[in-house]
Design an enzyme around this catalytic site. Structure first.
Site, PDB file in Angstrom:
ATOM      1  N   GLN A 197       0.867  -1.177   0.000  1.00 23.91           N
ATOM      2  CA  GLN A 197       0.000   0.000   0.000  1.00 23.91           C
ATOM      3  C   GLN A 197       0.905   1.230   0.000  1.00 23.91           C
ATOM      4  OE1 GLN A 197      -3.748  -0.985   0.586  1.00 23.91           O
ATOM      5  NE2 GLN A 197      -2.524  -2.633  -0.300  1.00 23.91           N
ATOM      6  N   GLY A 231     -11.125   2.196   5.585  1.00 24.37           N
ATOM      7  CA  GLY A 231     -10.241   1.347   4.802  1.00 24.37           C
ATOM      8  C   GLY A 231      -9.543   2.075   3.662  1.00 24.37           C
ATOM      9  N   HIS A 232      -8.572   1.380   3.072  1.00 24.29           N
ATOM     10  CA  HIS A 232      -7.768   1.985   2.001  1.00 24.29           C
ATOM     11  C   HIS A 232      -8.633   2.341   0.788  1.00 24.29           C
ATOM     12  CE1 HIS A 232      -6.768  -2.481   0.927  1.00 24.29           C
ATOM     13  NE2 HIS A 232      -8.005  -2.170   0.595  1.00 24.29           N
ATOM     14  N   ASN A 233      -8.319   3.480   0.206  1.00 27.84           N
ATOM     15  CA  ASN A 233      -8.982   3.996  -1.003  1.00 27.84           C
ATOM     16  C   ASN A 233     -10.420   4.456  -0.776  1.00 27.84           C
ATOM     17  OD1 ASN A 233      -6.649   3.233  -2.533  1.00 27.84           O
ATOM     18  ND2 ASN A 233      -7.454   1.160  -2.641  1.00 27.84           N
ATOM     19  N   SER A 266     -12.221   1.125  -0.570  1.00 28.40           N
ATOM     20  CA  SER A 266     -12.782   1.612  -1.834  1.00 28.40           C
ATOM     21  C   SER A 266     -14.269   1.947  -1.759  1.00 28.40           C
ATOM     22  CB  SER A 266     -12.534   0.613  -2.976  1.00 28.40           C
ATOM     23  OG  SER A 266     -11.149   0.405  -3.160  1.00 28.40           O
TER      24      SER A 266
END
Length: 312
Positions: free
Chosen positions: A190, A231-233, A251
């Protein structure tokens, strides 16, 4: 130490803020702090939400000699307090007074102990950083932002102006990105960052993962309460309220003015439309339509349109 303020100064503040209110009583009295209505302390300022709350607490209130209260017009008509600031939104007006005269002020440009700062860091003037904080490389922090104790801000994070990052928050750590290959989970690096807008409050022990390649984004005016995970994105719009224990998976997209009740879970890659409201513990597994209330597991729409009362 007791902080005292005259009613005259309080009224002057509200006038300068162009607040719509009416005052009844003696503006020369001095207020010695604030206290809740149920545990009212002598000579202090308190507030009451509406006439329904007053009806519930009427017997308690009658036993107390209340010096000054903030309340709405209907409640004052019913109760007739001797010294009262009367307005349409007592909670908001009380908060303005509390912040101006009674909130503990963090010192500008103060830096706590055991502070670690990386390379290529831009820290604007008039910010507070508490003890035991870590600020990584390529970080930018805007003017007037407050960072409390034991906060970790990793590499490639941008935080806007007037934010408040409470104790134990971790911003920009690596999310759990994995791919399944031959029956084994293999780590996906990441390497993105996090961008946080202006006037965002993030409360204790919340974690915000950095993006995989791009950035995890949080818009202006958001409130993210304690023990949440972003969370990521993920992309969070403007003026989003995210209450305690909420999980927003990777996402996911949360549009403007969404209200996520405690314990909500938003599945990865799902979009929650503008002005949505979730019930406590709701699990959103599919795209959520705008201006709709969702509740249950898996969450289903229970009302198509949302009135303003849901947000009060």
């Amino acid at each position: 130490m007791i902080r005292t303020v005259s009613v005259e100064k309080i009224l002057e503040l509200l006038e300068n803020r162009e607040i719509d209110f009416r005052f009844e009583g003696n503006n020369e009295i001095e207020i010695e702090g604030v206290s809740p209505l149920d545990e009212y302390k002598k000579n202090t300022l308190t507030w009451i939400k509406n006439k329904n709350v007053y009806q519930e607490k009427k017997q308690i209130v009658k036993q107390k000699d209340i010096m000054l209260i903030v309340l709405d017009y209907n409640t004052q008509e019913m109760a007739k307090f001797e010294n009262a600031i009367i307005c349409n939104n007592p909670k908001h007006v009380f908060s303005i007074i509390l912040e101006a005269f009674f909130e503990e002020k963090l010192l500008q440009n103060q830096r706590g102990g055991n502070l670690i700062i990386g390379e290529n860091v831009q820290i604007s003037e008039s910010i507070f950083i508490g003890n035991n904080c870590v600020i990584g490389n390529n970080v930018k922090i805007g003017r007037g932002t407050r960072i409390s104790h034991n906060v970790v801000i990793n590499d490639n994070v941008e935080i806007g102006e007037g934010c408040y990052i409470h104790s134990g928050v971790i911003v920009g750590d690596e999310g759990a990105g994995y791919s399944l290959v031959d029956g084994k989970y293999l780590h996906v690096p990441q390497v993105g960052g996090v961008k946080i807008g202006n006037h965002v409050d993030i409360y204790a022990n919340t974690c915000i993962d950095r993006g995989t390649l791009g950035d995890t984004k949080i818009g202006d005016g958001c409130v993210i309460c304690s023990l949440c995970h972003i969370g990521h994105n993920a992309e969070i719009g403007n003026n989003v309220m995210i209450l305690n224990g909420t999980i927003i998976c990777g996402s996911a997209k949360i549009r403007n003015n969404v209200y996520l009740a405690p314990g909500s879970i938003i599945r990865n890659q799902v979009t929650v439309g503008e002005d949505c409201v979730t019930g406590m513990g709701a699990v959103i597994t599919k795209n959520a339509k705008e201006a709709t209330i969702y509740a249950g597991y898996a969450a289903r729409p229970i009302e198509k349109k949302i009135s303003q009362i849901c947000r009060k």
